[in-house]
Design a protein around this motif. Structure first.
Motif, PDB file in Angstrom:
ATOM      1  N   GLU A 347      16.846 -30.187  29.586  1.00 23.62           N
ATOM      2  CA  GLU A 347      16.430 -28.789  29.735  1.00 23.62           C
ATOM      3  C   GLU A 347      15.463 -28.385  28.621  1.00 23.62           C
ATOM      4  N   LEU A 348      15.772 -28.845  27.403  1.00 22.20           N
ATOM      5  CA  LEU A 348      14.929 -28.476  26.266  1.00 22.20           C
ATOM      6  C   LEU A 348      13.531 -29.089  26.390  1.00 22.20           C
ATOM      7  N   ARG A 349      13.464 -30.323  26.849  1.00 19.71           N
ATOM      8  CA  ARG A 349      12.151 -30.947  27.030  1.00 19.71           C
ATOM      9  C   ARG A 349      11.317 -30.174  28.051  1.00 19.71           C
ATOM     10  N   ALA A 350      11.954 -29.715  29.123  1.00 20.27           N
ATOM     11  CA  ALA A 350      11.230 -28.957  30.145  1.00 20.27           C
ATOM     12  C   ALA A 350      10.754 -27.616  29.584  1.00 20.27           C
ATOM     13  N   GLU A 351      11.613 -26.962  28.801  1.00 19.97           N
ATOM     14  CA  GLU A 351      11.228 -25.670  28.229  1.00 19.97           C
ATOM     15  C   GLU A 351      10.089 -25.835  27.220  1.00 19.97           C
ATOM     16  N   LEU A 352      10.144 -26.886  26.404  1.00 23.93           N
ATOM     17  CA  LEU A 352       9.076 -27.132  25.438  1.00 23.93           C
ATOM     18  C   LEU A 352       7.754 -27.433  26.136  1.00 23.93           C
ATOM     19  N   ALA A 353       7.828 -28.218  27.217  1.00 23.44           N
ATOM     20  CA  ALA A 353       6.609 -28.538  27.972  1.00 23.44           C
ATOM     21  C   ALA A 353       5.984 -27.266  28.529  1.00 23.44           C
ATOM     22  N   GLY A 354       6.822 -26.382  29.057  1.00 24.42           N
ATOM     23  CA  GLY A 354       6.324 -25.116  29.591  1.00 24.42           C
ATOM     24  C   GLY A 354       5.742 -24.235  28.503  1.00 24.42           C
ATOM     25  N   PHE A 355       6.404 -24.210  27.352  1.00 25.54           N
ATOM     26  CA  PHE A 355       5.930 -23.382  26.238  1.00 25.54           C
ATOM     27  C   PHE A 355       4.563 -23.855  25.759  1.00 25.54           C
ATOM     28  N   LEU A 356       4.417 -25.161  25.551  1.00 30.63           N
ATOM     29  CA  LEU A 356       3.168 -25.697  25.019  1.00 30.63           C
ATOM     30  C   LEU A 356       2.033 -25.669  26.047  1.00 30.63           C
ATOM     31  N   ALA A 357       2.395 -25.529  27.339  1.00 33.77           N
ATOM     32  CA  ALA A 357       1.375 -25.481  28.396  1.00 33.77           C
ATOM     33  C   ALA A 357       0.899 -24.063  28.678  1.00 33.77           C
ATOM     34  N   ARG A 358       1.400 -23.076  27.923  1.00 39.37           N
ATOM     35  CA  ARG A 358       0.968 -21.693  28.147  1.00 39.37           C
ATOM     36  C   ARG A 358      -0.552 -21.576  27.964  1.00 39.37           C
ATOM     37  N   PRO A 359      -1.194 -20.743  28.806  1.00 37.05           N
ATOM     38  CA  PRO A 359      -2.664 -20.632  28.726  1.00 37.05           C
ATOM     39  C   PRO A 359      -3.150 -20.175  27.358  1.00 37.05           C
ATOM     40  N   GLN A 360      -2.367 -19.314  26.694  1.00 38.44           N
ATOM     41  CA  GLN A 360      -2.782 -18.790  25.399  1.00 38.44           C
ATOM     42  C   GLN A 360      -1.598 -18.838  24.441  1.00 38.44           C
ATOM     43  N   LEU A 361      -1.694 -19.674  23.404  1.00 42.46           N
ATOM     44  CA  LEU A 361      -0.691 -19.671  22.342  1.00 42.46           C
ATOM     45  C   LEU A 361      -1.231 -18.822  21.193  1.00 42.46           C
ATOM     46  N   HIS A 362      -0.334 -18.082  20.546  1.00 42.31           N
ATOM     47  CA  HIS A 362      -0.763 -17.103  19.556  1.00 42.31           C
ATOM     48  C   HIS A 362      -0.405 -17.478  18.128  1.00 42.31           C
ATOM     49  N   PRO A 364       0.531 -19.970  15.155  1.00 45.48           N
ATOM     50  CA  PRO A 364       0.425 -21.379  14.766  1.00 45.48           C
ATOM     51  C   PRO A 364       1.764 -22.013  14.401  1.00 45.48           C
ATOM     52  N   SER A 365       2.636 -21.251  13.716  1.00 45.33           N
ATOM     53  CA  SER A 365       3.895 -21.846  13.278  1.00 45.33           C
ATOM     54  C   SER A 365       4.803 -22.181  14.455  1.00 45.33           C
ATOM     55  N   LEU A 366       4.766 -21.364  15.526  1.00 46.35           N
ATOM     56  CA  LEU A 366       5.583 -21.666  16.710  1.00 46.35           C
ATOM     57  C   LEU A 366       5.016 -22.872  17.451  1.00 46.35           C
ATOM     58  N   ARG A 367       3.694 -22.944  17.550  1.00 47.60           N
ATOM     59  CA  ARG A 367       3.073 -24.105  18.180  1.00 47.60           C
ATOM     60  C   ARG A 367       3.416 -25.380  17.408  1.00 47.60           C
ATOM     61  N   GLU A 368       3.353 -25.291  16.097  1.00 41.92           N
ATOM     62  CA  GLU A 368       3.654 -26.442  15.249  1.00 41.92           C
ATOM     63  C   GLU A 368       5.109 -26.875  15.409  1.00 41.92           C
ATOM     64  N   GLU A 369       6.013 -25.897  15.381  1.00 41.16           N
ATOM     65  CA  GLU A 369       7.443 -26.227  15.495  1.00 41.16           C
ATOM     66  C   GLU A 369       7.781 -26.775  16.869  1.00 41.16           C
ATOM     67  N   ALA A 370       7.200 -26.207  17.916  1.00 42.32           N
ATOM     68  CA  ALA A 370       7.456 -26.716  19.264  1.00 42.32           C
ATOM     69  C   ALA A 370       6.950 -28.147  19.407  1.00 42.32           C
ATOM     70  N   GLY A 371       5.790 -28.434  18.823  1.00 43.29           N
ATOM     71  CA  GLY A 371       5.263 -29.794  18.871  1.00 43.29           C
ATOM     72  C   GLY A 371       6.158 -30.773  18.147  1.00 43.29           C
ATOM     73  N   ARG A 372       6.710 -30.350  17.024  1.00 40.03           N
ATOM     74  CA  ARG A 372       7.617 -31.226  16.263  1.00 40.03           C
ATOM     75  C   ARG A 372       8.900 -31.493  17.036  1.00 40.03           C
ATOM     76  N   LEU A 373       9.451 -30.458  17.674  1.00 36.37           N
ATOM     77  CA  LEU A 373      10.676 -30.625  18.454  1.00 36.37           C
ATOM     78  C   LEU A 373      10.461 -31.579  19.629  1.00 36.37           C
ATOM     79  N   ARG A 374       9.316 -31.410  20.301  1.00 34.34           N
ATOM     80  CA  ARG A 374       9.021 -32.303  21.420  1.00 34.34           C
ATOM     81  C   ARG A 374       8.945 -33.752  20.943  1.00 34.34           C
ATOM     82  N   PHE A 375       8.293 -33.969  19.811  1.00 34.05           N
ATOM     83  CA  PHE A 375       8.192 -35.320  19.257  1.00 34.05           C
ATOM     84  C   PHE A 375       9.572 -35.895  18.961  1.00 34.05           C
ATOM     85  N   GLU A 376      10.442 -35.111  18.362  1.00 33.64           N
ATOM     86  CA  GLU A 376      11.776 -35.606  18.023  1.00 33.64           C
ATOM     87  C   GLU A 376      12.557 -36.003  19.269  1.00 33.64           C
TER      88      GLU A 376
END
Length: 715
Positions: A347-362, A364-376
């Protein structure tokens, strides 16, 4: 990778240095030039209005009015710069960076374009951009000492704890920088409470828009002094001047919750009324809806909070508020330690994929943290295709701001563990070393103490060289791997991971004695949140050689003794070969008696530099007092502490309240003269007054290792 890295000194110093810092006055500089009058322009009042909305903590309205103004006056570069700053301050950081870069591209010679980029870099109060501080200085002359750029420069200085530089600038430009002068006064009052009344008296004089910032600063200082009722009165002043500010309302809600003498029901009713008042003013503003939902949920009004959150998701899908809301839901899937819950991985992988695929990310720290979580998550799944893992690492490389390790250390190690994309892994690790050197250069340029900058740089380099060594080991390039791992130990001695890899390399070569030596050197090191790899490997080797763990405890005792000998040799090696005389001092104890270098002649002196609000300093006091007790009857050894800043009665009262009796001298500026930048710092002087040991940062294994140092000076 972004060319500039944001730095939170509080975070870095606690996490990496385990030391506090107090801002020290810089070396004397040429006095700033007095501002020349700036010729008014026809549209100056309009741009003033845009600027003032940001100063009044109302960036959303600033954006609304700024964008409307620019539709009529598209060539008002000053208004455009302030509008971009407010876009960033309203939570649309990535968009603001793009707008600033576009303005610079269109107007390469326009100082207000550079102003916009600097202002965006300073919006994040926790992670200000070191590059913005550096770029703010030449802007003062490029914009002819315009009040706006003086404010920007002074705020940049305060963001990096250069309070004295900011004060000097404010004294030279009193009319333009009254709010900065007040901020500096309140900053100093945090360490010296007796200065708070004078700062409050100055704040009372503030008029107009500066009064908003003055009131907010006063409320913050009073809150830190635990005077919540007084803080609330000042916050009322701020909100009266800027009633639609979401940020100020949120601060008032926190103060109401902390205020003594009111029942929970009274606090709840006051906050709910204030939420209603805010929604009456800004019910169509997503940030107001999000703030209201968060506090209502905290107060138990779950249904109402759900309604507001549904409005955000339905009506303001692309807003920063909805982005934060989505990320909060992702964070709720994490365990108490911040790691993904295994049962919720899919479920978390799907939510992270959806979050990072948003048309506009605002943000930087949330984008960075989401990318790190997906990697882990991908790293933990052995079925992850190598290309997908590499793509996640490449995303972290681009998104990384404050986190240099994930893409350039953890990423290469993950690829090395699987033996895939080793060429790219090596390139990422080597790129990381260059990025860390840039990080160190930017830290030095901010004015932080060189000693502290070097500690932070070396700590990160130690991790990075270990990653490079892991990649080279996986590629079978043993000599190069050994060189990289030894570099890791050179810059970060005792790091267990690189020691474990060096042991593995020695085993490959059949040198078991060397392998055991490496494992002994890292055996006693702490690895927060994980098992020590040296202990794990040692147990594995023993089991392989003996078939079981029978007799292992006796073997471990031998390893511990060897580890202790290695550590002792390293500790003693820190002694100065030819100790220079310690800087001269003659300071008063709390009881008024004086102590100086001459007093200590013929003795071994242990001196601790500290202050009462430095957490690492305080955390180690129980062990320090035990050390003092160990030498209570030893007339050859004397212990002193030098307190940075503060007044006699203030420090004496703290000592009484906390039941401490160790000797305290007040520094009266000596810490600055002696170049003490990290707290705690320890000096150990030999019998001739020479500085034999200088130890910045908290002291591990204090009683044992200080005993070794003291004995090394008996002679």
């Amino acid at each position: 990778m972004a060319d500039s890295h944001r730095v939170s000194r509080a975070l870095l110093f606690v996490a990496l240095v385990c030391a506090c810092t107090q801002p020290q006055p810089p070396a004397p500089r040429e006095a700033p030039k007095v501002a020349r009058p700036v010729a008014p322009t026809a549209d100056a009042a309009d741009a003033d209005r845009v600027r003032d909305l940001q100063y009044a903590y109302d960036p959303e309205q600033c954006v609304t009015e700024g964008e409307a103004l620019l539709r009529v006056q598209p060539n008002d570069h000053r208004a455009r710069a302030w509008t971009i700053a407010c876009v960033a301050d309203s939570g649309r950081r990535l968009e603001a960076e793009a707008l600033a870069d576009k303005m610079i591209a269109e107007l390469p010679d326009e100082p207000w374009a550079a102003f916009a980029r600097v202002a965006v870099g300073l919006v994040d109060r926790d992670f200000p951009d070191a590059g913005a501080l550096i770029a703010s200085e030449p802007l003062t002359t490029a914009l002819a000492y315009h009040p706006d750029v003086l404010q920007l420069r002074a705020r940049a200085l305060l963001a990096f704890d250069r309070t004295d530089d900011a004060t000097t600038l404010a004294v030279a430009h009193p009319e333009a920088l009254q709010p900065i002068h007040l901020r500096a006064l309140f900053k100093r009052s945090n360490d010296a409470r007796d200065q708070l009344p004078a700062a409050l008296a100055e704040a009372e004089k503030a008029q107009g828009v500066p009064a908003v910032d003055a009131a907010a600063a006063a409320a913050q200082a009073l809150t830190q002094a635990e005077r919540h009722d007084d803080a609330l009165k000042w916050m009322e002043k701020a909100i009266a001047a800027s009633p639609a500010s979401v940020r100020l309302r949120q601060q008032r809600w926190q103060l109401w919750q902390q205020a003594p003498g009111r029942s929970d029901d009274e606090k709840r009713e006051a906050i709910v009324r204030d939420v209603d008042a805010l929604l009456e003013l800004r019910g169509q503003q997503p940030s107001a809806l999000l703030a209201a939902a968060a506090i209502l949920r905290e107060l138990g009004q779950v249904e109402r909070a759900d309604t507001l959150e549904r409005r955000i998701a339905g009506e303001f899908t692309d807003s920063p508020a909805n982005e934060k809301l989505l990320y909060r839901r992702i964070a709720a899937e994490l365990g108490p330690d911040g790691a993904p819950r295994p049962e919720r991985t899919a479920e978390l992988r799907a939510e992270l994929a959806g979050f990072l695929a948003r048309p506009q990310l605002h943000e930087p720290s949330l984008r960075e943290e989401a990318g790190r979580l997906r990697f882990e998550l991908l790293r933990a799944d052995p079925a992850t295709p190598p290309d997908e893992l590499l793509a996640a690492i490449e995303f972290m490389r681009v998104a990384g701001r404050t986190d240099l390790e994930s893409a350039h250390t953890d990423g290469p190690i993950a690829l090395a563990e699987r033996g895939v994309h080793l060429e790219r892994a090596e390139a990422l690790a080597r790129e990381g070393a260059a990025a860390i050197e840039r990080f160190g250069a930017e830290l030095r340029a901010t004015g932080l103490a060189l000693e502290v900058c070097d500690i932070l740089r070396r700590d990160r380099l130690g991790l990075n060289y270990d990653a490079l060594g892991a990649v080279l080991l996986a590629a079978g390039r043993l000599d190069e791997a050994e060189a990289a791992l030894k570099q890791s130990q050179e810059v970060s001695p005792g790091y267990p991971k690189s020691l474990a890899r060096l042991a593995a390399l020695a085993r490959k070569r059949g040198d078991m004695d060397a392998a055991e030596g490496y494992l002994a050197a890292g055996f006693e090191q702490d690895v927060p949140g994980r098992e020590n790899p040296c202990k794990v490997m040692l147990e594995q080797i023993y089991r392989e050689e003996h078939g079981d763990l029978k007799g292992y405890e006796k073997f471990v005792e031998k390893i511990k003794a060897r580890a202790r000998d290695i550590r002792r040799a390293k500790v003693i090696a820190g002694k100065a070969a030819s100790p220079a005389p310690a800087p001269a001092f003659a300071l008063e104890r709390l009881d008024g008696t004086k102590v100086g270098n001459d007093t200590l002649r013929g003795k071994i002196a242990v001196i601790k530099f500290w202050f009462t609000t430095c957490k690492p300093c305080i955390d180690e006091l129980p062990e320090f007092e035990k050390l003092i007790k160990d030498y209570a009857r030893d007339r050859e050894v004397e212990f002193l502490t030098i307190h940075s800043g503060g007044e006699t009665e203030e420090v004496a009262q703290w000592m009484r309240e906390h039941k401490h009796a160790f000797p305290v001298l007040l520094d009266r500026g000596f810490c600055q003269k002696a170049g003490i930048a990290a707290f705690p710092t320890f000096w150990i002087l030999d019998r001739d007054g020479g500085l034999a040991y200088s130890l910045p940062g908290a002291a591990p294994n204090m009683r044992e290792e200080f005993a070794w140092r003291i004995e090394s000076l008996r002679g």
